[in-house]
Design a protein around this motif. Structure first.
Motif, PDB file in Angstrom:
ATOM      1  N   GLY A  11      95.740 -17.417  48.227  1.00 54.58           N
ATOM      2  CA  GLY A  11      96.781 -16.963  46.464  1.00 54.58           C
ATOM      3  C   GLY A  11      94.769 -16.320  45.828  1.00 54.58           C
ATOM      4  N   GLY A  12      95.066 -15.192  45.098  1.00 57.39           N
ATOM      5  CA  GLY A  12      94.517 -14.172  44.566  1.00 57.39           C
ATOM      6  C   GLY A  12      93.569 -13.367  45.013  1.00 57.39           C
ATOM      7  N   VAL A  13      94.527 -13.256  45.947  1.00 55.87           N
ATOM      8  CA  VAL A  13      93.544 -12.282  46.916  1.00 55.87           C
ATOM      9  C   VAL A  13      93.668 -10.420  46.978  1.00 55.87           C
ATOM     10  CG1 VAL A  13      93.121 -13.770  48.848  1.00 55.87           C
ATOM     11  CG2 VAL A  13      95.250 -11.984  48.548  1.00 55.87           C
ATOM     12  N   LYS A  15      97.610  -9.569  46.473  1.00 57.46           N
ATOM     13  CA  LYS A  15      98.793  -9.396  46.500  1.00 57.46           C
ATOM     14  C   LYS A  15      99.565  -8.773  45.183  1.00 57.46           C
ATOM     15  CE  LYS A  15      99.309 -13.664  46.970  1.00 57.46           C
ATOM     16  NZ  LYS A  15      98.581 -14.198  47.371  1.00 57.46           N
ATOM     17  N   THR A  16      99.874  -8.821  44.540  1.00 61.21           N
ATOM     18  CA  THR A  16     100.271  -8.541  43.849  1.00 61.21           C
ATOM     19  C   THR A  16      99.892  -7.172  42.828  1.00 61.21           C
ATOM     20  OG1 THR A  16     100.554 -10.786  42.575  1.00 61.21           O
ATOM     21  CG2 THR A  16     101.013  -8.473  41.124  1.00 61.21           C
ATOM     22  N   ALA A  17      98.778  -7.387  42.670  1.00 64.31           N
ATOM     23  CA  ALA A  17      97.515  -5.764  42.538  1.00 64.31           C
ATOM     24  C   ALA A  17      98.165  -5.028  44.208  1.00 64.31           C
ATOM     25  CB  ALA A  17      95.759  -6.129  42.290  1.00 64.31           C
ATOM     26  N   ASP A  39     107.642 -14.449  42.887  1.00 68.01           N
ATOM     27  CA  ASP A  39     106.128 -15.832  42.855  1.00 68.01           C
ATOM     28  C   ASP A  39     106.814 -16.366  41.422  1.00 68.01           C
ATOM     29  OD1 ASP A  39     103.976 -16.674  41.500  1.00 68.01           O
ATOM     30  OD2 ASP A  39     102.538 -15.913  42.451  1.00 68.01           O
ATOM     31  N   TYR A  47     102.741  -7.381  34.835  1.00 71.48           N
ATOM     32  CA  TYR A  47     102.728  -6.104  35.182  1.00 71.48           C
ATOM     33  C   TYR A  47     103.732  -4.427  34.480  1.00 71.48           C
ATOM     34  CZ  TYR A  47      98.636  -7.473  37.436  1.00 71.48           C
ATOM     35  OH  TYR A  47      97.173  -8.654  36.815  1.00 71.48           O
ATOM     36  N   PRO A 126     101.505 -17.665  47.299  1.00 72.26           N
ATOM     37  CA  PRO A 126     100.540 -17.684  48.838  1.00 72.26           C
ATOM     38  C   PRO A 126     101.555 -18.744  49.256  1.00 72.26           C
ATOM     39  CG  PRO A 126      99.998 -18.225  46.196  1.00 72.26           C
ATOM     40  CD  PRO A 126     101.400 -17.742  46.342  1.00 72.26           C
ATOM     41  N   MET A 179      89.298  -6.353  48.002  1.00 68.70           N
ATOM     42  CA  MET A 179      88.193  -7.061  46.948  1.00 68.70           C
ATOM     43  C   MET A 179      86.942  -7.121  47.567  1.00 68.70           C
ATOM     44  SD  MET A 179      89.626  -9.968  44.857  1.00 68.70           S
ATOM     45  CE  MET A 179      91.235 -10.082  43.699  1.00 68.70           C
ATOM     46  N   ILE A 206      90.333  -1.702  49.780  1.00 70.58           N
ATOM     47  CA  ILE A 206      90.360  -1.922  47.852  1.00 70.58           C
ATOM     48  C   ILE A 206      88.967  -2.231  47.364  1.00 70.58           C
ATOM     49  CG2 ILE A 206      91.347  -2.508  46.127  1.00 70.58           C
ATOM     50  CD1 ILE A 206      93.308  -0.019  48.817  1.00 70.58           C
ATOM     51  N   TYR A 208      86.406  -4.185  45.352  1.00 73.28           N
ATOM     52  CA  TYR A 208      85.825  -4.899  44.190  1.00 73.28           C
ATOM     53  C   TYR A 208      86.201  -3.850  43.034  1.00 73.28           C
ATOM     54  CZ  TYR A 208      85.769  -8.847  40.956  1.00 73.28           C
ATOM     55  OH  TYR A 208      86.119  -9.982  40.185  1.00 73.28           O
ATOM     56  N   ALA A 209      86.553  -3.669  41.949  1.00 77.79           N
ATOM     57  CA  ALA A 209      86.589  -3.189  40.796  1.00 77.79           C
ATOM     58  C   ALA A 209      87.008  -3.769  39.157  1.00 77.79           C
ATOM     59  CB  ALA A 209      87.249  -1.687  41.733  1.00 77.79           C
ATOM     60  N   VAL A 212      90.783  -2.554  38.632  1.00 72.37           N
ATOM     61  CA  VAL A 212      92.097  -3.282  38.906  1.00 72.37           C
ATOM     62  C   VAL A 212      92.025  -4.059  37.845  1.00 72.37           C
ATOM     63  CG1 VAL A 212      92.839  -4.390  41.463  1.00 72.37           C
ATOM     64  CG2 VAL A 212      91.324  -2.361  41.669  1.00 72.37           C
TER      65      VAL A 212
HETATM   66  N1  LIG Z   1      90.240  -4.992  43.954  1.00 77.26           N
HETATM   67  C1  LIG Z   1      90.378  -5.660  42.595  1.00 77.26           C
HETATM   68  N2  LIG Z   1      89.402  -5.910  42.396  1.00 77.26           N
HETATM   69  C2  LIG Z   1      88.800  -6.285  41.374  1.00 77.26           C
HETATM   70  N3  LIG Z   1      89.968  -7.574  40.844  1.00 77.26           N
HETATM   71  C3  LIG Z   1      90.923  -8.081  41.647  1.00 77.26           C
HETATM   72  C4  LIG Z   1      91.224  -6.658  42.616  1.00 77.26           C
HETATM   73  N4  LIG Z   1      92.134  -7.166  43.012  1.00 77.26           N
HETATM   74  C5  LIG Z   1      93.004  -7.702  42.107  1.00 77.26           C
HETATM   75  N5  LIG Z   1      91.736  -8.269  41.110  1.00 77.26           N
HETATM   76  C6  LIG Z   1      92.189  -9.080  40.440  1.00 77.26           C
HETATM   77  O1  LIG Z   1      91.891 -10.368  40.997  1.00 77.26           O
HETATM   78  C7  LIG Z   1      92.814 -11.089  40.443  1.00 77.26           C
HETATM   79  C8  LIG Z   1      94.381 -12.272  40.858  1.00 77.26           C
HETATM   80  O2  LIG Z   1      94.934 -10.357  42.114  1.00 77.26           O
HETATM   81  P1  LIG Z   1      96.113 -11.008  42.022  1.00 77.26           P
HETATM   82  O3  LIG Z   1      97.079 -10.985  41.026  1.00 77.26           O
HETATM   83  O4  LIG Z   1      96.555  -9.398  42.361  1.00 77.26           O
HETATM   84  O5  LIG Z   1      95.682 -11.555  43.625  1.00 77.26           O
HETATM   85  P2  LIG Z   1      97.330 -12.082  44.204  1.00 77.26           P
HETATM   86  O6  LIG Z   1      97.163 -12.677  45.554  1.00 77.26           O
HETATM   87  O7  LIG Z   1      98.440 -11.812  44.084  1.00 77.26           O
HETATM   88  O8  LIG Z   1      97.533 -14.196  43.530  1.00 77.26           O
HETATM   89  P3  LIG Z   1      98.331 -15.410  43.418  1.00 77.26           P
HETATM   90  O9  LIG Z   1      97.878 -15.661  44.240  1.00 77.26           O
HETATM   91  O10 LIG Z   1      98.236 -15.841  42.483  1.00 77.26           O
HETATM   92  O11 LIG Z   1      99.933 -14.621  43.686  1.00 77.26           O
HETATM   93  C9  LIG Z   1      93.565 -10.601  39.308  1.00 77.26           C
HETATM   94  O12 LIG Z   1      93.196 -11.170  38.041  1.00 77.26           O
HETATM   95  C10 LIG Z   1      93.517  -9.183  39.370  1.00 77.26           C
HETATM   96  O13 LIG Z   1      93.438  -8.529  38.393  1.00 77.26           O
END
Ligand SMILES: Nc1ncnc2c1ncn2[C@@H]1O[C@H](COP(=O)(O)OP(=O)(O)OP(=O)(O)O)[C@@H](O)[C@H]1O
Ligand SMILES: [Mg+2]
Length: 248
Positions: A11-13, A15-17, A39, A47, A126, A179, A206, A208-209, A212
């Motif tokens: 999770g939190g990698v 994916k959604t972004a 999800d 978003y 995830p 990230m 991509i 870490y920014a 995003v």
């Molecule tokens: N490249 C990036 N740089 C900085 N922050 C990021 C980046 N990509 C995503 N984030 C931030 O990290 C967090 C998790 O991103 P995201 O929701 O896209 O991940 P995810 O893999 O979809 O998470 P989940 O498993 O919960 O669905 C969000 O707060 C998002 O704004």
């Protein structure tokens, strides 16, 4: 119609972004694009400023009583639609379990849409579950955002093993670094080493920014508020690479 899953066991990698930003860029290129927010947390729906609720719930939908078509919402962007998340997706595994050939359900639901869309992004939750098995069956490729750490590598190897054991030969795996923080030596090391062992790794990274992160504040795809900068350039490069690799 091509179906791309955006998936990672972790999770939190990002994916959604990835799903949101690539879908936006695809639509901007003229492809008729759909994002299916799978999800239960409904981040992609958030978003795109779309209410996560699917009327009647996902149970009806998965049993095929509701046409997928009726549930699709337009977004603020031309050529880009969304199938919203639903909190009852929490129970999706159970619903799928009751179906015949449960792992093929998602693909069957998407088939009637094949003349309406060129490209579908599945924004996946995830973990490995019956939902993800459906995604693996439906998608022709998995985009796998991977944070360059040893732990991420382990989960990627788990996925490779799963794909292998389940003979998912149709599924192209497309991991890419997400990230990325170039100040971290572990990130730099992984970025150097991993592609040597895994030639399937995409070349785009991509970073870490904070641009995003701000997607959550503006509730818009990145390209709508940050037209320039490292982050949008990286997504544009990633999109070009994916486009070529999938003949889109
Ligand atoms: N490249 C990036 N740089 C900085 N922050 C990021 C980046 N990509 C995503 N984030 C931030 O990290 C967090 C998790 O991103 P995201 O929701 O896209 O991940 P995810 O893999 O979809 O998470 P989940 O498993 O919960 O669905 C969000 O707060 C998002 O704004
Ligand atoms: Mg997500």
């Amino acid at each position: 119609m091509q179906i791309l899953g955006v998936y990672n066991i972790k999770g939190g990698v990002g994916k959604t972004a990835t799903a949101v930003n690539l879908a936006y860029l695809a639509a901007r290129d003229g492809l008729r694009t759909l994002v299916w927010d799978l999800d239960p947390q409904g981040a992609a729906s958030f978003y795109f400023r779309i209410k996560p609720k699917v009327k009647g719930g996902s149970k009806k939908m998965l049993r095929g009583k509701k046409e997928l078509d009726d549930l699709i919402k337009g977004t603020d962007y031309d050529g880009l639609d969304l199938l919203p998340a639903d909190f009852s997706y929490r129970n999706m595994d159970l619903v799928l379990d009751g179906a015949k050939k449960p792992a093929m359900r998602l693909l069957k639901l998407l088939r009637p849409l094949s003349y309406e869309y060129d490209l579908v992004f599945l924004d996946c939750p995830p973990s490995i579950s019956l939902v993800s098995e459906n995604i693996f069956q439906a998608a022709s490729a998995l985009l796998i955002p991977t944070i360059p750490t040893t732990l991420s590598l382990r989960t990627y190897l788990q996925l490779l093993e799963f794909v292998d054991n389940n003979k998912l030969d149709h599924l192209k795996l497309m991991p890419f670094f997400s990230m990325v923080d170039r100040r971290k030596s572990m990130h730099l090391e992984m970025i150097q080493e991993l592609p040597k062992r895994h030639s399937e790794m995409l070349a785009s990274h991509i970073p870490y920014a904070s641009d995003v992160e701000r997607m959550g504040v503006y509730r818009k795809p990145l390209a709508e508020y940050a037209r320039k900068g490292a982050a949008i350039s990286a997504y544009e490069q990633l999109w070009r690479e994916i486009k070529v690799a999938n003949s889109l």
